[in-house]
Design a protein around this motif. Structure first.
Motif, PDB file in Angstrom:
ATOM      1  N   ARG A   1       0.767   7.068  -6.574  1.00 10.53           N
ATOM      2  CA  ARG A   1      -0.423   7.883  -6.855  1.00 10.53           C
ATOM      3  C   ARG A   1      -0.213   9.334  -6.430  1.00 10.53           C
ATOM      4  NH1 ARG A   1      -3.981   3.085  -6.133  1.00 10.53           N
ATOM      5  NH2 ARG A   1      -4.581   2.627  -8.283  1.00 10.53           N
TER       6      ARG A   1
ATOM      7  N   ASP B   1      -5.474  -1.192  -1.211  1.00 13.29           N
ATOM      8  CA  ASP B   1      -5.609  -0.508  -2.503  1.00 13.29           C
ATOM      9  C   ASP B   1      -4.529  -0.937  -3.507  1.00 13.29           C
ATOM     10  OD1 ASP B   1      -7.069   1.351  -4.053  1.00 13.29           O
ATOM     11  OD2 ASP B   1      -5.512   2.857  -3.777  1.00 13.29           O
ATOM     12  N   TRP B   2      -3.450  -1.540  -2.997  1.00 15.96           N
ATOM     13  CA  TRP B   2      -2.349  -1.998  -3.873  1.00 15.96           C
ATOM     14  C   TRP B   2      -2.825  -2.958  -4.946  1.00 15.96           C
ATOM     15  CZ3 TRP B   2      -1.308  -7.248  -4.023  1.00 15.96           C
ATOM     16  CH2 TRP B   2      -1.776  -8.034  -2.959  1.00 15.96           C
ATOM     17  N   LYS B   3      -3.917  -3.684  -4.654  1.00 24.24           N
ATOM     18  CA  LYS B   3      -4.375  -4.727  -5.596  1.00 24.24           C
ATOM     19  C   LYS B   3      -4.752  -4.147  -6.952  1.00 24.24           C
ATOM     20  CE  LYS B   3      -5.858  -7.644  -1.831  1.00 24.24           C
ATOM     21  NZ  LYS B   3      -6.907  -7.773  -0.841  1.00 24.24           N
ATOM     22  N   SER B   4      -5.058  -2.842  -6.987  1.00 24.33           N
ATOM     23  CA  SER B   4      -5.446  -2.237  -8.261  1.00 24.33           C
ATOM     24  C   SER B   4      -4.232  -1.906  -9.140  1.00 24.33           C
ATOM     25  CB  SER B   4      -6.264  -0.973  -8.007  1.00 24.33           C
ATOM     26  OG  SER B   4      -5.498  -0.063  -7.251  1.00 24.33           O
ATOM     27  N   LEU B   5      -3.017  -2.048  -8.595  1.00 22.99           N
ATOM     28  CA  LEU B   5      -1.815  -1.700  -9.376  1.00 22.99           C
ATOM     29  C   LEU B   5      -0.874  -2.883  -9.609  1.00 22.99           C
ATOM     30  CD1 LEU B   5      -0.754   1.764  -7.872  1.00 22.99           C
ATOM     31  CD2 LEU B   5      -1.506   1.346 -10.216  1.00 22.99           C
TER      32      LEU B   5
ATOM     33  N   ASP C   1       0.834  -1.212   0.000  1.00 22.52           N
ATOM     34  CA  ASP C   1       0.000   0.000   0.000  1.00 22.52           C
ATOM     35  C   ASP C   1       0.869   1.262   0.000  1.00 22.52           C
ATOM     36  OD1 ASP C   1      -2.587  -0.960  -0.196  1.00 22.52           O
ATOM     37  OD2 ASP C   1      -2.842  -1.227   1.962  1.00 22.52           O
TER      38      ASP C   1
ATOM     39  N   ASP D   1       0.816  -6.376 -10.458  1.00 20.21           N
ATOM     40  CA  ASP D   1       0.520  -7.630 -11.167  1.00 20.21           C
ATOM     41  C   ASP D   1       1.160  -8.779 -10.360  1.00 20.21           C
ATOM     42  OD1 ASP D   1       3.255  -7.891 -11.851  1.00 20.21           O
ATOM     43  OD2 ASP D   1       2.972  -6.998 -13.836  1.00 20.21           O
TER      44      ASP D   1
ATOM     45  N   LYS E   1      -7.433   8.313  -0.065  1.00 22.52           N
ATOM     46  CA  LYS E   1      -8.422   7.244   0.062  1.00 22.52           C
ATOM     47  C   LYS E   1      -8.349   6.624   1.440  1.00 22.52           C
ATOM     48  CE  LYS E   1      -9.910   4.453  -3.873  1.00 22.52           C
ATOM     49  NZ  LYS E   1      -9.487   3.320  -4.714  1.00 22.52           N
TER      50      LYS E   1
END
Length: 302
Positions: free
Chosen positions: A150, A264-268, A143, A270, A259
């Motif tokens: 971001r 939230d790291w899961k959205s970036l 995160d 791979d 946020k």
């Protein structure tokens, strides 16, 4: 001087970064990268002689681990229990600003809040000599990396990275502002049992802010009633802080308190990047006290 001065300082720093690219934003001092907009070699040289007071409240974290939130919590605790308000007249980080700021800080009433992103080895020696209390805030590394990226890419004037793919290896190698997350963590892990050090995590504060505020109050020696602890927690809950962020931190407020979610790291990330971070964490922190406190398997496994 008031919060307005503090917001002006942030505004000045943002102005300075206009038109710079990411390489022009960063300069190296003793092997670590820092942003030219808020740091300078002259300030670092003067900082070595910074005089810490025994009752200073030293707040430390790697960037994007929640320290701006922590500053507001501690400020509110001071205001609630001691009935004094710390005026935000300087950029809160001791390494940020002009070399004369340390003279101005001598005029600040005690207890002063002294915040920093500096690595343990780069802190002014007087912090340890004075036996000031040091509160260190950590956040899970995935995160932290996502939030750092971001911040760069959402701030209107701060130079951005071309992509997450460009940023990720730089973060992993410590080629970002304030250096390596993992170096920072490994060193603090060695000092977790010092009596003047308390390590908390962002995730703990998100999960139970009342318990966190109580721990912070006890650590710094504030006598606070259960009602006072509750009222500080209510006023400094992430949502409340986010709602007031423009007021307290100007244009950069909504970016600092963007946020605040965990995971939230899961959205970036791979799968490959995720595995790389897992391996790095294992290599640096597996089996350590800090490693256990960070609950990596809870927060960083998909």
């Amino acid at each position: 001087m008031t919060e307005k001065t503090f917001v002006d300082e942030i505004q000045k720093a943002l102005e300075k970064s206009k038109g710079l690219n990411i390489n022009e934003l960063l300069f190296s001092y003793q092997g670590t990268l820092y942003p030219v907009t808020v740091c300078s070699a002259e300030t670092f040289q003067t900082l070595e002689n910074f005089e810490t007071r025994k009752d200073d409240m030293v707040l430390v974290s790697y960037p994007k681990c929640g320290i701006n939130w922590l500053i507001l919590i501690v400020n509110d605790l001071v205001a609630t229990t001691l009935k004094t308000k710390q005026e935000n007249t300087e950029l809160p980080f001791i390494e940020c600003g002009d070399p004369e700021k340390y003279q101005r800080m001598k005029q600040f009433p005690s207890p002063r809040i002294v915040a920093t992103h500096l690595h343990y080895n780069n802190l002014p020696k007087s912090i340890f000599k004075s036996k000031a209390k040091v509160l260190v805030l950590f956040r899970n590394p995935k995160d932290t990396a996502a939030s750092f990226f971001r911040f760069h890419n959402n701030a209107p004037t701060i130079p951005s990275y071309n992509s997450w793919e460009e940023f990720f290896p730089k973060f992993m190698n410590g080629q970002v502002a304030w250096g390596s997350y993992f170096d920072h963590a490994v060193t603090w892990n060695k000092h977790m049992d010092n009596e003047n050090v308390l390590v908390l995590t962002y995730e703990e504060l998100k999960e139970d802010l009342v318990a966190g505020v109580k721990q912070i109050a006890e650590f710094f020696g504030f006598t606070a009633t259960a009602e006072q602890i509750q009222s500080v927690a209510d006023r400094t809950a992430f949502q409340a802080v986010q709602d007031r962020s423009q007021e307290t931190h100007g244009v950069v407020g909504p970016l600092l308190f963007r946020k605040g979610v965990v995971g939230d790291w899961k959205s970036l990330f791979d799968a490959t990047q995720s595995q790389k971070m897992d391996a790095k964490f294992k290599e640096c922190l597996a089996g350590t006290k800090l490693g256990a406190k960070l609950k990596y398997d809870v927060y960083c496994k998909a």
